[in-house]
Design a protein around this motif. Structure first.
Motif, mmCIF file in Angstrom:
data_model
loop_
_atom_site.group_PDB
_atom_site.id
_atom_site.type_symbol
_atom_site.label_atom_id
_atom_site.label_comp_id
_atom_site.label_asym_id
_atom_site.label_seq_id
_atom_site.Cartn_x
_atom_site.Cartn_y
_atom_site.Cartn_z
ATOM 1 N N ASP A 83 -15.103 67.529 -27.884
ATOM 2 C CA ASP A 83 -15.988 68.407 -27.004
ATOM 3 C C ASP A 83 -16.559 68.958 -28.714
ATOM 4 O O ASP A 83 -16.060 69.048 -29.656
ATOM 5 N N ALA A 84 -17.745 69.829 -27.982
ATOM 6 C CA ALA A 84 -18.185 70.372 -28.980
ATOM 7 C C ALA A 84 -17.951 72.104 -30.235
ATOM 8 O O ALA A 84 -18.647 72.094 -30.632
ATOM 9 N N LEU A 85 -17.060 71.976 -28.936
ATOM 10 C CA LEU A 85 -16.918 73.586 -29.673
ATOM 11 C C LEU A 85 -15.404 74.001 -30.319
ATOM 12 O O LEU A 85 -14.389 72.823 -29.840
ATOM 13 N N TRP A 86 -15.495 74.453 -31.694
ATOM 14 C CA TRP A 86 -13.957 74.761 -32.501
ATOM 15 C C TRP A 86 -14.401 76.212 -32.548
ATOM 16 O O TRP A 86 -14.804 77.161 -32.826
ATOM 17 N N ASN A 145 -9.809 72.547 -31.481
ATOM 18 C CA ASN A 145 -11.105 71.756 -30.126
ATOM 19 C C ASN A 145 -11.108 72.641 -29.520
ATOM 20 O O ASN A 145 -10.050 72.689 -28.481
ATOM 21 N N LEU A 146 -11.850 73.735 -28.159
ATOM 22 C CA LEU A 146 -11.777 74.252 -27.335
ATOM 23 C C LEU A 146 -12.148 73.170 -25.807
ATOM 24 O O LEU A 146 -13.225 72.624 -26.548
ATOM 25 N N ILE A 180 -20.060 75.251 -33.134
ATOM 26 C CA ILE A 180 -20.286 74.456 -32.773
ATOM 27 C C ILE A 180 -21.377 73.013 -32.887
ATOM 28 O O ILE A 180 -21.603 73.327 -34.685
ATOM 29 N N GLU A 181 -20.389 72.199 -33.040
ATOM 30 C CA GLU A 181 -19.819 71.426 -34.167
ATOM 31 C C GLU A 181 -19.824 70.015 -34.290
ATOM 32 O O GLU A 181 -18.995 69.742 -33.057
ATOM 33 N N GLY A 182 -20.643 68.938 -33.945
ATOM 34 C CA GLY A 182 -19.954 67.264 -32.960
ATOM 35 C C GLY A 182 -18.712 67.108 -34.186
ATOM 36 O O GLY A 182 -18.823 67.010 -35.267
ATOM 37 N N LEU A 241 -23.731 70.933 -23.015
ATOM 38 C CA LEU A 241 -22.643 70.639 -24.108
ATOM 39 C C LEU A 241 -21.779 69.618 -24.074
ATOM 40 O O LEU A 241 -21.672 68.754 -25.142
ATOM 41 N N LEU A 242 -21.529 68.787 -23.131
ATOM 42 C CA LEU A 242 -20.892 67.899 -22.887
ATOM 43 C C LEU A 242 -21.847 65.994 -23.085
ATOM 44 O O LEU A 242 -21.428 65.708 -24.319
#
Length: 110
Positions: free
Chosen positions: A24-27, A34-35, A17-19, A50-51
């Motif tokens: 989106d915040a998931l990688w 980027n997931l 989780i990274e901005g 998360l969004l």
């Protein structure tokens, strides 16, 4: 269920989780793909959180001047704390099948 990514296998259970601006915040931790939050088998409340969290990334920067805003350090610290809480909630919902880590932003520290 695994998240689709760019790894050779095409899926991952290793999530960071990274901005980031406009993402989106998931990688994928391995290939940095980027997931899509919507693909994860988690509750709508976690997806929405998360969004929302991702949309708030960088509020400590004035994008017109590319400078930090007043209280940038505190705004970033608050955002990072919220990100860690989301990581913990995501871990709880996904269970041991996934490895979740959180990478905090360090933009205001530079």
């Amino acid at each position: 269920m695994r998240a689709n990514c760019g790894c050779k296998e095409g899926t991952t259970t290793n999530i960071t989780i990274e901005g980031e601006f406009g993402a989106d915040a998931l990688w994928c931790t391995k290939c940095t793909y980027n997931l899509d939050v919507e693909e994860l088998p988690v509750s709508d409340s976690i997806k929405d959180a998360l969004l929302d969290w991702a949309a708030q990334y960088g509020v400590w920067i004035d994008l017109e001047t590319n400078r930090l805003v007043e209280d940038a350090e505190q705004l970033e610290k608050t955002h990072n704390a919220a990100g860690q809480v989301l990581a913990d909630k995501l871990k709880a919902e996904l269970g041991i099948a996934y490895t979740i880590q959180f990478t905090p932003s360090v933009m205001s520290a530079s």
